[in-house]
Design a protein around this motif. Structure first.
Motif, PDB file in Angstrom:
ATOM      1  N   GLU A 144      86.664  53.177 137.455  1.00  0.00           N
ATOM      2  CA  GLU A 144      85.446  52.228 137.675  1.00  0.00           C
ATOM      3  C   GLU A 144      84.135  52.764 137.413  1.00  0.00           C
ATOM      4  N   GLY A 145      83.285  52.206 136.677  1.00  0.00           N
ATOM      5  CA  GLY A 145      81.641  52.757 136.325  1.00  0.00           C
ATOM      6  C   GLY A 145      81.919  53.612 135.218  1.00  0.00           C
ATOM      7  N   MET A 172      86.624  40.123 130.265  1.00  0.00           N
ATOM      8  CA  MET A 172      85.130  40.165 129.862  1.00  0.00           C
ATOM      9  C   MET A 172      84.671  38.718 129.983  1.00  0.00           C
ATOM     10  N   PRO A 173      83.941  38.100 131.349  1.00  0.00           N
ATOM     11  CA  PRO A 173      83.719  36.670 131.160  1.00  0.00           C
ATOM     12  C   PRO A 173      82.109  36.710 130.478  1.00  0.00           C
ATOM     13  N   PRO A 174      81.905  35.296 130.133  1.00  0.00           N
ATOM     14  CA  PRO A 174      80.572  35.161 129.054  1.00  0.00           C
ATOM     15  C   PRO A 174      79.427  35.850 129.919  1.00  0.00           C
ATOM     16  N   LYS A 175      79.200  35.958 131.076  1.00  0.00           N
ATOM     17  CA  LYS A 175      78.056  36.599 131.587  1.00  0.00           C
ATOM     18  C   LYS A 175      77.857  37.978 131.269  1.00  0.00           C
ATOM     19  N   GLU A 176      78.967  38.658 131.233  1.00  0.00           N
ATOM     20  CA  GLU A 176      79.052  40.118 130.723  1.00  0.00           C
ATOM     21  C   GLU A 176      79.034  40.544 129.338  1.00  0.00           C
ATOM     22  N   ARG A 188      87.772  46.720 117.849  1.00  0.00           N
ATOM     23  CA  ARG A 188      87.374  47.560 118.807  1.00  0.00           C
ATOM     24  C   ARG A 188      85.886  47.625 119.299  1.00  0.00           C
ATOM     25  N   ILE A 189      85.587  47.762 120.630  1.00  0.00           N
ATOM     26  CA  ILE A 189      84.352  47.765 121.297  1.00  0.00           C
ATOM     27  C   ILE A 189      84.442  48.596 122.380  1.00  0.00           C
ATOM     28  N   LYS A 190      83.268  49.192 122.656  1.00  0.00           N
ATOM     29  CA  LYS A 190      83.016  49.819 123.876  1.00  0.00           C
ATOM     30  C   LYS A 190      82.693  48.968 125.074  1.00  0.00           C
ATOM     31  N   VAL A 191      83.139  49.172 126.271  1.00  0.00           N
ATOM     32  CA  VAL A 191      82.870  48.437 127.377  1.00  0.00           C
ATOM     33  C   VAL A 191      82.717  49.110 128.697  1.00  0.00           C
ATOM     34  N   TYR A 192      81.956  48.576 129.501  1.00  0.00           N
ATOM     35  CA  TYR A 192      81.575  49.322 131.036  1.00  0.00           C
ATOM     36  C   TYR A 192      82.717  48.774 131.854  1.00  0.00           C
ATOM     37  N   LEU A 193      83.472  49.614 132.394  1.00  0.00           N
ATOM     38  CA  LEU A 193      84.482  49.009 133.584  1.00  0.00           C
ATOM     39  C   LEU A 193      83.553  48.703 134.739  1.00  0.00           C
ATOM     40  N   LYS A 194      83.407  47.685 134.948  1.00  0.00           N
ATOM     41  CA  LYS A 194      82.523  47.233 136.016  1.00  0.00           C
ATOM     42  C   LYS A 194      83.116  47.038 137.472  1.00  0.00           C
ATOM     43  N   GLN A 195      84.473  46.630 137.385  1.00  0.00           N
ATOM     44  CA  GLN A 195      85.107  46.043 138.672  1.00  0.00           C
ATOM     45  C   GLN A 195      86.577  46.400 138.537  1.00  0.00           C
ATOM     46  N   VAL A 196      87.313  47.069 139.573  1.00  0.00           N
ATOM     47  CA  VAL A 196      88.757  47.339 139.778  1.00  0.00           C
ATOM     48  C   VAL A 196      89.070  46.826 140.847  1.00  0.00           C
ATOM     49  N   GLN A 197      90.109  45.977 140.963  1.00  0.00           N
ATOM     50  CA  GLN A 197      90.467  45.312 142.492  1.00  0.00           C
ATOM     51  C   GLN A 197      91.760  44.750 142.269  1.00  0.00           C
ATOM     52  N   ARG A 198      92.390  44.945 143.626  1.00  0.00           N
ATOM     53  CA  ARG A 198      93.880  44.301 143.716  1.00  0.00           C
ATOM     54  C   ARG A 198      93.739  43.012 143.899  1.00  0.00           C
ATOM     55  N   SER A 204      92.767  43.438 139.031  1.00  0.00           N
ATOM     56  CA  SER A 204      91.788  42.628 138.478  1.00  0.00           C
ATOM     57  C   SER A 204      90.675  43.649 137.632  1.00  0.00           C
ATOM     58  N   LEU A 205      90.753  43.906 136.343  1.00  0.00           N
ATOM     59  CA  LEU A 205      89.805  44.799 135.682  1.00  0.00           C
ATOM     60  C   LEU A 205      88.680  43.688 135.080  1.00  0.00           C
ATOM     61  N   VAL A 206      87.536  44.098 135.449  1.00  0.00           N
ATOM     62  CA  VAL A 206      86.308  43.159 134.556  1.00  0.00           C
ATOM     63  C   VAL A 206      85.652  44.063 133.986  1.00  0.00           C
ATOM     64  N   VAL A 207      85.243  43.953 132.646  1.00  0.00           N
ATOM     65  CA  VAL A 207      84.289  44.643 131.869  1.00  0.00           C
ATOM     66  C   VAL A 207      83.094  44.214 131.426  1.00  0.00           C
ATOM     67  N   SER A 208      82.093  44.930 131.072  1.00  0.00           N
ATOM     68  CA  SER A 208      80.919  44.361 130.580  1.00  0.00           C
ATOM     69  C   SER A 208      80.498  44.929 129.230  1.00  0.00           C
ATOM     70  N   ARG A 209      79.620  44.102 128.398  1.00  0.00           N
ATOM     71  CA  ARG A 209      78.814  44.849 127.501  1.00  0.00           C
ATOM     72  C   ARG A 209      77.408  44.459 127.719  1.00  0.00           C
ATOM     73  N   ALA A 210      77.136  43.710 128.741  1.00  0.00           N
ATOM     74  CA  ALA A 210      75.836  43.558 129.006  1.00  0.00           C
ATOM     75  C   ALA A 210      75.334  44.360 130.417  1.00  0.00           C
ATOM     76  N   HIS A 211      76.025  45.199 130.843  1.00  0.00           N
ATOM     77  CA  HIS A 211      75.586  46.158 131.885  1.00  0.00           C
ATOM     78  C   HIS A 211      74.478  47.338 131.315  1.00  0.00           C
ATOM     79  N   GLU A 212      73.608  47.389 131.994  1.00  0.00           N
ATOM     80  CA  GLU A 212      72.649  48.543 131.841  1.00  0.00           C
ATOM     81  C   GLU A 212      73.184  49.947 131.614  1.00  0.00           C
ATOM     82  N   GLU A 213      74.456  50.164 132.330  1.00  0.00           N
ATOM     83  CA  GLU A 213      74.964  51.421 132.204  1.00  0.00           C
ATOM     84  C   GLU A 213      75.760  51.668 130.910  1.00  0.00           C
ATOM     85  N   LEU A 214      76.250  50.794 130.184  1.00  0.00           N
ATOM     86  CA  LEU A 214      76.693  50.859 128.921  1.00  0.00           C
ATOM     87  C   LEU A 214      75.315  51.363 128.047  1.00  0.00           C
ATOM     88  N   LEU A 215      74.173  50.758 128.079  1.00  0.00           N
ATOM     89  CA  LEU A 215      73.094  51.285 127.469  1.00  0.00           C
ATOM     90  C   LEU A 215      72.902  52.927 127.745  1.00  0.00           C
TER      91      LEU A 215
END
Length: 392
Positions: A144-145, A172-176, A188-198, A204-215
């Motif tokens: 995560e992160g 990867m929901p629309p907002k991400e 093939r895309i690079k994604v930021y692993l934002k959240q890992v939950q049980r 539940s794995l949530v990824v993002s391409r909108a997150h500042e950490e990807l930049l």
């Protein structure tokens, strides 16, 4: 049981991403519960309340043999007939058995009904899913992160994108997502692993391409000075797919942090921009002086005097004097420039129009702010040295 069945189990284990030992253990447990269900005991009663006989199932992968045993303890007076057998009856099977010992009674696998086998299949399927979920969670919980490379699996009718990350599938929901990008299966895309939950349905794995950490990650990949710690990214503000502002500083006075990030003929920053769907990335100089930092963040606009204050709501505010011909540039298209500058610096920015601000005025103010920052820094250094001397 034939050896071919064991080979089939090994193949299933490989396809499911579990070990053969895990699969066999789950198969044994499934048969045990199926036998108890056939005897009229619910799985919940067996697992939570310990009802029903003690049953052990042993599958020998080497011999391809299956052994089902019912275990009973020898007692003088039976209180639980499912788990106990009286001494007189036990000695009919073994004349030398004593009270307190356990006896094993083999069960012919042929006694399993078709319904029991169907139950065993359901239990096995459920246990395999649980094993897969646990394995996926354990694999990604420490990631995560991080930024990972995945493959787009599918896009549903609500705009959600599902990304394959090796064993796990991430959402990867629309907002991400980057609004200007379109995703298609196999991409093939690079994604930021934002959240890992049980969850009850698995990890539940949530990824993002909108997150500042990807930049931040992409800059570290493209700019060796950032990777080596010579240049530091101090703050990032993004409007994904459109524009970003990145504040940087150098720990080496001989290294220009902005030039290092832009690269020769802009190659480094262009590579970062291309990975983000041609998002415009502005690199600005970070400063410990809030006024200088705000001035830099509002570039390319030239602004005048900056006054810092605290609003009635307790938020930090900056009142910035700006010439009429620079007002629209400072605000930016649809307010984007001032919005990003505000998020980057942490100050809510208000503008006050002036008739004219010359380049000389702006340069003088900027120099004064830099001088103030250096003075504050030197004062802090002197206080530290004074404390150090006093301690001696």
């Amino acid at each position: 049981m034939k050896k071919e069945f064991i080979d089939a189990l090994a193949q299933v284990a490989h396809e499911r991403g579990v070990t053969a030992e895990e699969l066999i253990a789950n198969f044994e447990e499934a048969l045990r519960l199926a036998y108890l269900r056939q005897k009229g005991f619910r799985t919940k009663d067996v697992e939570e309340e310990g009802k029903g006989p003690l049953v052990e199932v042993h599958l020998d992968p080497q011999q391809g043999s299956l052994e089902v045993l019912e275990i009973k303890r020898v007692v003088e007076k039976v209180q639980d007939p499912d788990k106990e057998i009286d001494l007189a009856t036990a000695r009919q099977y073994d004349p030398e058995v004593a009270v307190g010992e356990e006896m094993e009674f083999p069960i012919d696998p042929k006694e399993f009904s078709l319904i029991a086998l169907q139950i065993a299949k359901q239990v096995l399927t459920q246990r395999l899913k649980e094993a897969e979920r646990t394995r996926v969670y354990n694999e990604y919980k420490d990631k995560e992160g991080e930024v990972l490379t995945g493959t787009v699996a599918r896009v549903d009718n609500r705009g959600n994108v599902y990304v394959e990350l090796g064993r796990g599938e991430a959402l990867m929901p629309p907002k991400e997502q980057i609004p200007t990008e379109r995703y298609h299966p196999g991409q093939r895309i690079k994604v930021y692993l934002k959240q890992v939950q049980r969850s009850s349905k698995g990890p539940s794995l949530v990824v993002s391409r909108a997150h500042e950490e990807l930049l931040r990650y992409l800059l570290r990949q493209e700019v060796p000075e950032i990777a080596e710690g010579i240049v530091e990214v101090k703050a990032i503000a993004r409007e994904p797919g459109s524009r970003s502002k990145v504040a940087v500083m150098s720990h080496n006075p001989n290294v220009d942090p902005i030039g290092a990030c832009i690269g020769h003929k802009g190659q480094r920053i262009q590579s970062v921009s291309a990975e983000l769907g041609r998002e415009r990335v502005d690199i600005i100089q970070w400063s410990s002086s809030p006024k200088e930092f705000i001035r830099n963040a509002l570039s390319p606009a030239t602004v005048g005097e900056i006054t810092l204050e605290t609003g009635e709501d307790g938020k930090a505010r900056a009142r910035v004097v700006v010439a009429k011909d620079q007002h629209s540039l400072a605000i930016g298209k649809a307010g984007q420039n001032v919005r990003l500058a505000s998020r980057l610096t942490g100050y809510e920015i208000d503008f006050e129009e002036a008739e004219e601000i010359t380049d000389l005025d702006a340069a003088f103010l900027k120099a004064a702010e830099k001088e103030e920052a250096l003075r504050v820094s030197q004062d802090a250094k002197n206080r530290f040295e004074s404390l150090f001397k006093d301690s001696e």
